[in-house]
Design a protein around this motif. Structure first.
Motif, PDB file in Angstrom:
ATOM      1  N   ALA A  60       0.836  -1.196   0.000  1.00  0.00           N
ATOM      2  CA  ALA A  60       0.000   0.000   0.000  1.00  0.00           C
ATOM      3  C   ALA A  60       0.876   1.252   0.000  1.00  0.00           C
ATOM      4  O   ALA A  60       0.670   2.187  -0.795  1.00  0.00           O
ATOM      5  CB  ALA A  60      -0.923  -0.007   1.212  1.00  0.00           C
ATOM      6  N   SER A  61       1.882   1.267   0.861  1.00  0.00           N
ATOM      7  CA  SER A  61       2.755   2.441   0.905  1.00  0.00           C
ATOM      8  C   SER A  61       3.604   2.541  -0.360  1.00  0.00           C
ATOM      9  O   SER A  61       3.885   3.627  -0.858  1.00  0.00           O
ATOM     10  CB  SER A  61       3.623   2.438   2.161  1.00  0.00           C
ATOM     11  OG  SER A  61       4.269   1.210   2.317  1.00  0.00           O
ATOM     12  N   THR A  62       3.991   1.393  -0.904  1.00  0.00           N
ATOM     13  CA  THR A  62       4.799   1.394  -2.128  1.00  0.00           C
ATOM     14  C   THR A  62       4.027   2.052  -3.275  1.00  0.00           C
ATOM     15  O   THR A  62       4.542   2.920  -3.989  1.00  0.00           O
ATOM     16  CB  THR A  62       5.168  -0.046  -2.531  1.00  0.00           C
ATOM     17  OG1 THR A  62       5.743  -0.696  -1.408  1.00  0.00           O
ATOM     18  CG2 THR A  62       6.152  -0.057  -3.688  1.00  0.00           C
ATOM     19  N   LYS A  63       2.778   1.618  -3.416  1.00  0.00           N
ATOM     20  CA  LYS A  63       1.959   2.141  -4.504  1.00  0.00           C
ATOM     21  C   LYS A  63       1.719   3.639  -4.296  1.00  0.00           C
ATOM     22  O   LYS A  63       1.788   4.430  -5.237  1.00  0.00           O
ATOM     23  CB  LYS A  63       0.623   1.384  -4.549  1.00  0.00           C
ATOM     24  CG  LYS A  63      -0.232   1.726  -5.746  1.00  0.00           C
ATOM     25  CD  LYS A  63      -1.309   0.668  -5.960  1.00  0.00           C
ATOM     26  CE  LYS A  63      -2.150   0.970  -7.184  1.00  0.00           C
ATOM     27  NZ  LYS A  63      -3.262   1.875  -6.907  1.00  0.00           N
ATOM     28  N   ALA A 105      -5.669  -7.947  -2.391  1.00  0.00           N
ATOM     29  CA  ALA A 105      -5.372  -6.510  -2.457  1.00  0.00           C
ATOM     30  C   ALA A 105      -3.921  -6.278  -2.882  1.00  0.00           C
ATOM     31  O   ALA A 105      -3.620  -5.386  -3.684  1.00  0.00           O
ATOM     32  CB  ALA A 105      -5.641  -5.861  -1.107  1.00  0.00           C
ATOM     33  N   ASP A 106      -3.006  -7.121  -2.362  1.00  0.00           N
ATOM     34  CA  ASP A 106      -1.592  -7.020  -2.737  1.00  0.00           C
ATOM     35  C   ASP A 106      -1.408  -7.296  -4.226  1.00  0.00           C
ATOM     36  O   ASP A 106      -0.679  -6.590  -4.925  1.00  0.00           O
ATOM     37  CB  ASP A 106      -0.753  -8.031  -1.942  1.00  0.00           C
ATOM     38  CG  ASP A 106      -0.465  -7.560  -0.526  1.00  0.00           C
ATOM     39  OD1 ASP A 106      -0.682  -6.367  -0.240  1.00  0.00           O
ATOM     40  OD2 ASP A 106      -0.040  -8.398   0.287  1.00  0.00           O
ATOM     41  N   VAL A 107      -2.054  -8.356  -4.687  1.00  0.00           N
ATOM     42  CA  VAL A 107      -1.911  -8.754  -6.088  1.00  0.00           C
ATOM     43  C   VAL A 107      -2.395  -7.625  -7.001  1.00  0.00           C
ATOM     44  O   VAL A 107      -1.749  -7.293  -8.002  1.00  0.00           O
ATOM     45  CB  VAL A 107      -2.677 -10.072  -6.361  1.00  0.00           C
ATOM     46  CG1 VAL A 107      -2.764 -10.358  -7.856  1.00  0.00           C
ATOM     47  CG2 VAL A 107      -1.987 -11.230  -5.649  1.00  0.00           C
ATOM     48  N   GLU A 108      -3.495  -7.048  -6.619  1.00  0.00           N
ATOM     49  CA  GLU A 108      -4.049  -5.934  -7.397  1.00  0.00           C
ATOM     50  C   GLU A 108      -3.033  -4.780  -7.501  1.00  0.00           C
ATOM     51  O   GLU A 108      -2.804  -4.237  -8.579  1.00  0.00           O
ATOM     52  CB  GLU A 108      -5.290  -5.439  -6.661  1.00  0.00           C
ATOM     53  CG  GLU A 108      -6.332  -4.743  -7.510  1.00  0.00           C
ATOM     54  CD  GLU A 108      -7.522  -4.410  -6.621  1.00  0.00           C
ATOM     55  OE1 GLU A 108      -7.685  -3.225  -6.304  1.00  0.00           O
ATOM     56  OE2 GLU A 108      -8.243  -5.349  -6.218  1.00  0.00           O
ATOM     57  N   LYS A 109      -2.390  -4.477  -6.387  1.00  0.00           N
ATOM     58  CA  LYS A 109      -1.389  -3.396  -6.376  1.00  0.00           C
ATOM     59  C   LYS A 109      -0.173  -3.770  -7.211  1.00  0.00           C
ATOM     60  O   LYS A 109       0.372  -2.942  -7.942  1.00  0.00           O
ATOM     61  CB  LYS A 109      -0.967  -3.078  -4.949  1.00  0.00           C
ATOM     62  CG  LYS A 109      -2.072  -2.406  -4.158  1.00  0.00           C
ATOM     63  CD  LYS A 109      -1.622  -2.027  -2.776  1.00  0.00           C
ATOM     64  CE  LYS A 109      -2.778  -1.490  -1.961  1.00  0.00           C
ATOM     65  NZ  LYS A 109      -3.610  -2.587  -1.376  1.00  0.00           N
TER      66      LYS A 109
END
Lengths: 138, 163
Positions: free
Chosen positions: B88-91, B126-130
């Motif tokens: 999340a923070s990476t994106k 959610a991770d995969v989506e990001k």
């Protein structure tokens, strides 16, 4: 006073092997407990596990961790500060022997002496022996 | 402008693997940690700062400050190991302007309903989506915990995830 405990926090749980070996010298050390940091565990999970155990530790208990900069120490530091438990990183056999001896014989633990013993336990063996021999000759 | 020599996603942030392996491997002389919670925790932050190897400067920035500093002068100078706790923070910082070309997913911790895809790395939907959105933006994504591992590409990981 309830006997102080020692909680070991190590990568993969090598403190357990150290404790087993120490029993050869020390006999029973039932006041030592280990919570291994396993690869799949997150900081939050590890923290929760250690914190739960630390909550039940009597006064003057100690936390020993293996590597400064590692997750074991990071978690231990946070908990030690919140629960007023001293934390020493750089776990080694002489440190354990000192702390265990104190607890076994006195039911108490002198933190400063334990720390000092641990700090002075790393020795350049050949160098120190040579120096000592030279001193005697002169 | 600083050179980002490694952008690593690792929920443990600075820890044994990063200190003993990746700092040397990447020849970084700065570690920039992006974490809102760590930036706000004075005591834990001090521990991370103190545990830095000699010659390596550690800083911790909130997500917002990281984006701000990047857009000002690309973190100044030096060889930066950019360390983030999650995707999340990476994106968020990527979209804020920190356009890294490569990211290394090095450790994403377990929680129920997350699936192990490689060593101690787990993902959820959610991770995969990001990750997909970062890949579509042109980011090269690899999964690797320590340098001795063979890096896994996202394609392989995705197959494992969907299996």
């Amino acid at each position: 006073m309830e006997k102080p405990q020692i909680l070991l926090l190590t990568h993969g749980g090598w403190g357990k092997a150290l404790t087993e070996s120490l029993k050869m010298i020390m006999g029973s050390v039932d006041f030592v407990h280990e919570i291994p940091l396993l690869p799949e565990v997150t900081f939050a999970e590890y923290y929760a596990k250690v914190d739960e155990y630390a909550a039940g530790m009597p006064e003057k208990s100690l936390i020993f961790t293996d590597v400064f900069g590692g997750t074991t120490t990071n978690a231990g530091a946070k908990i030690g500060r919140e629960r007023n438990i001293k934390v020493v990183s750089g776990l080694n056999a002489p440190l354990m022997i000192e702390a265990c001896t104190q607890i076994q014989y006195t039911g108490d633990c002198n933190f400063d002496v334990v720390l000092q013993q641990g700090q002075s336990s790393i020795i350049d063996v050949i160098g120190e022996v040579t120096k000592s021999m030279e001193k005697k000759e002169s | 402008m600083a050179e980002i020599v490694l952008c690593r996603i690792d929920s443990r942030l600075i820890h044994g693997q990063v200190m003993t392996k990746w700092v040397n491997q990447s020849q970084a002389n700065r570690i920039v940690v992006v974490s809102d919670s760590l930036a706000a925790d004075e005591f834990m932050l001090e521990i991370y700062l103190m545990s830095a190897p000699a010659g390596v400067k550690v800083e911790c920035l909130s997500r917002a400050d990281a984006v701000k500093k990047w857009n000002e002068d690309q973190f100044g100078s030096g060889r930066v190991l950019l360390l983030l706790p999650d995707l999340a923070s990476t994106k968020e910082v990527y979209e804020g302007g920190i356009k890294v070309t490569d990211i290394q997913v090095g450790g994403l911790g377990g929680a129920p309903n997350r699936k192990v895809v490689f060593q101690n790395i787990t993902l959820d939907d959610a991770d995969v989506e990001k990750l997909i959105s970062l890949q579509e933006a042109g980011v090269n994504i690899i999964f690797q915990t320590i340098p001795e591992d063979v890096p896994q590409d996202f394609h392989t990981i995705l197959k494992k995830y969907n299996n």
